[in-house]
Every structure is written in structure tokens, then in C-alpha cells.
Design a protein around this motif. Structure first.
Motif: not given
Length: 159
Positions: A109-113, A57, A106-107
Motif C-alpha cells: 500500500i505505502s512505505e509511508s505507513i 499514510a 504496508k509494502s
């Protein structure tokens, strides 16, 4: 520039550093610098740099960069045992610190990182290069300790 994103990153960095280092290393929060993609990006030059890259992400990563004396203090404070030289255990401690900061970002902003395992570069003349430095933004937070300054930086590429 993503000012809101920079604020989220700055908050993640500060909260993580304060959670691990309260009074044991004399941590003092210094200024932060937010760099847009229009400004030139220069990777850190320090005696020790821990890097955790991320993609998905958001592309980029986290640097924890310090002169040797401050890196030893960080490793000692993080691991809870004194280090007189920057050995493999000290490298692991600094790498894990960078990993925890990357996980905190990451937590928020997006777990998709997706995060890479930490890498630690040591040496007075080391250079770090990235292929797309002309499009990187960054949020860099400076800290002071009893043994000197260091900084934590999240650098990222806009999609």
C-alpha cells in the motif's frame, strides 16, 4: 468502500499465511468479509489477539485472533517447536506473525505507513477498544486449521 484496497489487503493476508503455513497445520482458506465504514465495527473477541497498529499514510492495524487451541497451533507452526502452554515464546511467535502480515500490507500500500511493535492480548474475557470505531473499515480473512478456526483482520480509517 475501497474494494481495490480490500482486495490488495486480502491478497497480502492470504499470501503471507500460505507462505508460512502450507501443510504443517492443515491450513484451509475460508471466506473473507469486507466491512465498510457505514457498518458498525467490533474489535475481535478471542482467547488470543495479536495487534500491530499502523499510522501515517493509513491509520489502523492488524489483528490475528484465535481461540487458545488454534493460537497454540499457529505459534507451534510458526516457531517450528511445540508449545503446550501459551508462554512468552508463543506470544512472540503470534506477535511476529501479525508483524509480518502488517509488513506485507504496508509494502503493497505505502512505505509511508509506520508500524508499531506487536502487542499480544491473552484471556477469555479480554476486550480491545479503539477510539474511532465508527469510522473503521476492515478486511477480515477467515482460516481453518486442524485445531480450529482463526482470522486475520486489517482494520483502517479512511483519510
Amino acid at each position: 468502500m475501497h474494494v481495490d484496497l480490500a482486495e490488495v489487503i486480502q491478497s497480502a493476508i492470504h499470501e503471507t499465511m500460505i507462505a508460512f503455513f502450507t501443510t504443517d497445520i492443515g491450513l484451509k482458506v475460508g471466506p473473507s468479509l469486507i466491512k465498510s465504514e457505514e457498518m458498525p465495527y467490533t474489535p475481535p473477541q478471542a482467547d488470543v489477539t495479536a495487534i500491530v497498529a499502523f499510522n501515517g499514510a493509513m491509520e489502523g492495524g492488524v489483528h490475528v485472533a484465535a481461540p487458545m487451541h488454534a493460537a497454540l497451533l499457529l505459534a507451534t507452526g510458526f516457531a517450528g517447536e511445540p508449545f503446550e502452554s501459551f508462554n512468552d515464546m508463543a506470544k512472540d511467535a503470534i506477535g511476529e506473525l501479525a508483524n509480518i502480515i502488517a509488513g506485507s500490507v504496508k509494502s503493497r500500500i505505502s512505505e509511508s505507513i509506520c508500524l508499531t511493535p506487536p502487542q499480544v492480548v491473552v484471556g477469555t474475557n479480554h476486550k480491545i477498544a479503539f477510539a474511532y470505531t465508527h469510522t473503521l473499515e476492515s478486511t477480515k480473512c477467515f482460516f481453518k486449521t486442524d485445531e480450529g478456526p482463526f482470522f486475520v483482520e486489517v482494520f483502517y480509517k479512511k483519510h
